[in-house]
Design an enzyme around this catalytic site. Structure first.
Site, PDB file in Angstrom:
ATOM      1  N   CYS A 161      -7.379  -1.694  14.388  1.00 52.29           N
ATOM      2  CA  CYS A 161      -7.778  -2.184  13.065  1.00 52.29           C
ATOM      3  C   CYS A 161      -7.073  -3.489  12.697  1.00 52.29           C
ATOM      4  O   CYS A 161      -7.675  -4.379  12.101  1.00 52.29           O
ATOM      5  CB  CYS A 161      -7.505  -1.115  12.020  1.00 52.29           C
ATOM      6  SG  CYS A 161      -8.549   0.345  12.202  1.00 52.29           S
ATOM      7  N   LEU A 162      -5.803  -3.613  13.056  1.00 51.46           N
ATOM      8  CA  LEU A 162      -5.098  -4.835  12.705  1.00 51.46           C
ATOM      9  C   LEU A 162      -5.648  -6.023  13.483  1.00 51.46           C
ATOM     10  O   LEU A 162      -5.944  -7.068  12.916  1.00 51.46           O
ATOM     11  CB  LEU A 162      -3.604  -4.678  12.959  1.00 51.46           C
ATOM     12  CG  LEU A 162      -2.782  -5.887  12.497  1.00 51.46           C
ATOM     13  CD1 LEU A 162      -1.629  -5.465  11.620  1.00 51.46           C
ATOM     14  CD2 LEU A 162      -2.275  -6.691  13.683  1.00 51.46           C
TER      15      LEU A 162
END
Length: 219
Positions: A161-162
């Site tokens: 996600c990052l």
């Protein structure tokens, strides 16, 4: 040059390519991926109870929840919590994201942000279903309205996600900064390799101490 998290992964040829192509000095060749703009915002990605878990070895944490990272997350929180406090003291706006998997209700205690990083009343929380904080959300509109030109991105997971959020932020035209101790992942290889990729192509990946100096206008 100080040792970086990915250094042990590189062959001699890799090092030669990075130096010859200038990635170590300037980042990507097609766009500017170094430095911070005039109007930064901190984005805290998915630091939630279900992904953090108890402060136990990760092999034990995954027995309770297969996406929990246990001590890996808690060691990162030792850097993350004071960094968020520093950013707030600098008067820099802070926003948070939460991933709400289909199996969970948004009010489920497990999908809430961990208490140590609980959003303040004026800090927005963007809920998402997919990896990038930009996909299917109004994050771009929020940033444009706030006149933000730089995203400082922290949280998890480095390779998931990052990273997806960092790539999209760069593609939407924002400068991106990643404090390397303030991001974490369940697989160390994925963590280190993703930091390398982001540093070369999409973001200014620096030790957290250097990011503090950047945000304080000291460098």
């Amino acid at each position: 040059m100080p040792e970086r998290p990915w250094d042990s992964l590189l062959s001699d040829r890799d090092r030669e390519v990075i130096e010859a192509a200038g990635y170590d000095e300037a980042g990507a060749s097609n766009w500017d991926t170094r430095g911070v703009g005039d109007r930064p915002m901190l984005l805290v990605v998915d630091v939630q109870r279900v992904t953090v878990g108890a402060d136990v070895p990760i092999t034990e944490a995954v027995e309770e929840s297969r996406i929990a990272m246990g001590e890996v997350a808690h060691r990162a929180l030792e850097h993350l919590v004071p960094f968020v406090e520093f950013v707030r003291e600098q008067g820099i706006p802070v926003a948070h994201t939460r991933v709400v998997p289909p199996a969970y209700d948004p009010d489920d205690p497990e999908v809430q942000i961990v208490d140590a990083l609980a959003p303040l009343d004026d800090e927005p929380v963007v809920d998402k279903r997919y990896a990038s904080a930009f996909f299917g959300t109004d994050l771009v509109s929020r940033l444009v309205r706030a006149d933000v030109d730089t995203l400082v991105v922290v949280g998890d997971t480095t390779s998931g996600c990052l990273r997806a959020t960092v790539v999209d932020a760069q593609q939407f035209g924002f400068k991106v900064v990643v404090p390397e101790e303030c991001v974490f992942d369940r697989v160390d290889l994925s963590h280190r390799a993703s930091l390398l990729d982001m540093w070369m192509k999409y973001a200014d990946v620096r030790p957290t101490s250097e990011v503090r100096e950047l945000l304080a206008g000291e460098s």
